[in-house]
Design a protein around this motif. Structure first.
Motif, PDB file in Angstrom:
ATOM      1  N   PHE A 243       1.371   1.035  -5.936  1.00  0.00           N
ATOM      2  CA  PHE A 243      -0.068   0.877  -6.152  1.00  0.00           C
ATOM      3  C   PHE A 243      -0.756   2.236  -6.182  1.00  0.00           C
ATOM      4  O   PHE A 243      -1.583   2.510  -7.055  1.00  0.00           O
ATOM      5  CB  PHE A 243      -0.663   0.012  -5.042  1.00  0.00           C
ATOM      6  CG  PHE A 243      -2.169  -0.037  -5.043  1.00  0.00           C
ATOM      7  CD1 PHE A 243      -2.914   0.814  -4.233  1.00  0.00           C
ATOM      8  CD2 PHE A 243      -2.853  -0.908  -5.882  1.00  0.00           C
ATOM      9  CE1 PHE A 243      -4.298   0.790  -4.253  1.00  0.00           C
ATOM     10  CE2 PHE A 243      -4.236  -0.945  -5.903  1.00  0.00           C
ATOM     11  CZ  PHE A 243      -4.954  -0.090  -5.088  1.00  0.00           C
TER      12      PHE A 243
ATOM     13  N   ARG B 208       3.002  -0.372  -1.743  1.00  0.00           N
ATOM     14  CA  ARG B 208       1.863   0.516  -1.543  1.00  0.00           C
ATOM     15  C   ARG B 208       2.054   1.819  -2.326  1.00  0.00           C
ATOM     16  O   ARG B 208       1.115   2.310  -2.935  1.00  0.00           O
ATOM     17  CB  ARG B 208       1.701   0.814  -0.054  1.00  0.00           C
ATOM     18  CG  ARG B 208       0.379   1.503   0.276  1.00  0.00           C
ATOM     19  CD  ARG B 208      -0.167   1.045   1.602  1.00  0.00           C
ATOM     20  NE  ARG B 208       0.791   1.201   2.676  1.00  0.00           N
ATOM     21  CZ  ARG B 208       0.632   2.038   3.683  1.00  0.00           C
ATOM     22  NH1 ARG B 208      -0.415   2.823   3.723  1.00  0.00           N
ATOM     23  NH2 ARG B 208       1.509   2.088   4.648  1.00  0.00           N
TER      24      ARG B 208
ATOM     25  N   LEU C  25       1.294  -5.153  -1.219  1.00  0.00           N
ATOM     26  CA  LEU C  25       0.812  -3.907  -0.632  1.00  0.00           C
ATOM     27  C   LEU C  25       1.174  -3.762   0.843  1.00  0.00           C
ATOM     28  O   LEU C  25       1.026  -2.683   1.400  1.00  0.00           O
ATOM     29  CB  LEU C  25      -0.712  -3.789  -0.799  1.00  0.00           C
ATOM     30  CG  LEU C  25      -1.147  -3.042  -2.053  1.00  0.00           C
ATOM     31  CD1 LEU C  25      -0.869  -3.857  -3.302  1.00  0.00           C
ATOM     32  CD2 LEU C  25      -2.604  -2.680  -1.988  1.00  0.00           C
TER      33      LEU C  25
ATOM     34  N   ARG D  96      -2.525   0.983   6.566  1.00  0.00           N
ATOM     35  CA  ARG D  96      -3.449   0.263   5.697  1.00  0.00           C
ATOM     36  C   ARG D  96      -4.498  -0.456   6.548  1.00  0.00           C
ATOM     37  O   ARG D  96      -4.196  -0.932   7.644  1.00  0.00           O
ATOM     38  CB  ARG D  96      -2.660  -0.771   4.883  1.00  0.00           C
ATOM     39  CG  ARG D  96      -3.387  -1.344   3.718  1.00  0.00           C
ATOM     40  CD  ARG D  96      -2.464  -2.272   2.944  1.00  0.00           C
ATOM     41  NE  ARG D  96      -3.275  -3.119   2.063  1.00  0.00           N
ATOM     42  CZ  ARG D  96      -3.042  -4.403   1.841  1.00  0.00           C
ATOM     43  NH1 ARG D  96      -2.008  -5.002   2.402  1.00  0.00           N
ATOM     44  NH2 ARG D  96      -3.815  -5.086   1.036  1.00  0.00           N
TER      45      ARG D  96
ATOM     46  N   LEU E 268      -6.879  -0.868   0.239  1.00  0.00           N
ATOM     47  CA  LEU E 268      -6.300   0.030   1.235  1.00  0.00           C
ATOM     48  C   LEU E 268      -7.078   0.067   2.551  1.00  0.00           C
ATOM     49  O   LEU E 268      -6.522   0.410   3.588  1.00  0.00           O
ATOM     50  CB  LEU E 268      -6.217   1.452   0.676  1.00  0.00           C
ATOM     51  CG  LEU E 268      -5.337   1.625  -0.551  1.00  0.00           C
ATOM     52  CD1 LEU E 268      -5.505   3.018  -1.136  1.00  0.00           C
ATOM     53  CD2 LEU E 268      -3.870   1.348  -0.217  1.00  0.00           C
TER      54      LEU E 268
END
Lengths: 218, 67
Positions: free
Chosen positions: A200, A197, A191, A90, B62
């Motif tokens: 998501f 994650r 996240l 990430r 992200l």
């Protein structure tokens, strides 16, 4: 008659209205807010796309999009995208390349005109459609659509305002930020976990497939 | 104050879910979100705008720095 043909502001509409459609204005406002929060890269995304839309409305662009792929290809691409984003770190360069590339492809798809739908996409719409055909002619602007638009706009505006106020109240200090967390602050620790994650990404990509069905992808 | 802020976000989410449930039960009165977007996304600016917002959520959480 095609129910939802590609709609463009007419040639006889005032120039300002031709150039700045409501969603273009939303993108400009969002871009300016991104500048306010100190995110120039994010601001550039919104402002550049808004500029492209205005140029398109002025007849300055020749690009007509790549055409809409079949739903199966969209699902497979979404799965591959999800797998890649699970594997790459990430906030890293690889994630940036993957998401950036997906964004360029998505812009090309979104630029394509929507094909006329052969039949309503949702079961509810098919039920409504069947009742309407049986009972009376379809109105030009169904009141159900208007009510839905007003309600969803109210929810979206309320959520955005709450986020903006939280962000502004959290600016003075870390303590203030803890008392008035934005959505980013709240979701960031989630996240950072693999499960968070993956969850998501699953939701994000399911929404993508659902949205692309609204564009007429079959 | 933190709890109030979180409650505000949760309230928006619950309102959205509740509204969609109501719309699906009575689509004649209130169009479900999918039907609304079918109509809205017929214009290029709405289609591009909505998908850009979707994409930006992914970019923001992200790729870009979120905090």
């Amino acid at each position: 008659m095609r129910p939802y043909p590609e709609r463009r502001t007419t040639e006889r509409a005032p120039t300002l209205r031709r150039l700045v459609e409501p969603w273009t204005l939303i993108l400009v406002i969002t871009g300016l807010f991104q500048l306010l929060r100190g995110a120039p890269v994010d601001a550039a995304f919104f402002l550049v796309i808004a500029t492209l839309l205005m140029a398109d409305a002025a007849g300055l662009l020749w690009f007509a999009g790549t055409g809409l792929p079949r739903r199966g290809l969209i699902v497979v691409t979404a799965i591959l995208l999800g797998l890649l984003l699970v594997l790459v770190p990430r906030h890293g360069a690889a994630a940036g390349i993957v998401v950036g590339t997906a964004g360029i492809g998505l812009l090309a798809l979104a630029w394509s005109p929507s094909p006329p739908p052969q039949s309503p996409t949702s079961r509810a719409a098919r039920v409504v459609s069947a009742r309407v055909v049986a009972a009376r002619p379809v109105p030009a602007r169904p009141s159900g659509i208007s009510r839905s638009a007003i309600a969803w706009a109210a929810i979206a505006i309320a959520g955005c305002l709450w986020e903006v106020v939280s962000f502004l109240l959290g600016l003075p200090s870390p303590a203030a930020e803890a008392e008035h967390p934005s959505i980013s602050i709240l979701l960031d620790p989630v996240l950072d976990t693999s499960e968070g994650r993956i969850g998501f990404l699953a939701v994000w990509l399911i929404v993508l497939v659902w949205l692309l069905r609204r564009t007429g992808a079959r | 104050m933190r709890e109030i802020t979180i409650f505000g976000f949760a309230l928006c989410l619950v309102a959205a879910i509740a509204f969609e449930v109501i719309a699906r039960r009575d689509p004649d009165r209130i169009a479900p979100l999918g039907d609304l977007l079918d109509r809205v996304m017929a214009t290029r600016s709405a289609r591009v705008g909505i998908l850009l917002f979707w994409w930006w959520v992914g970019w923001h959480f992200l790729v870009g720095p979120t905090v």
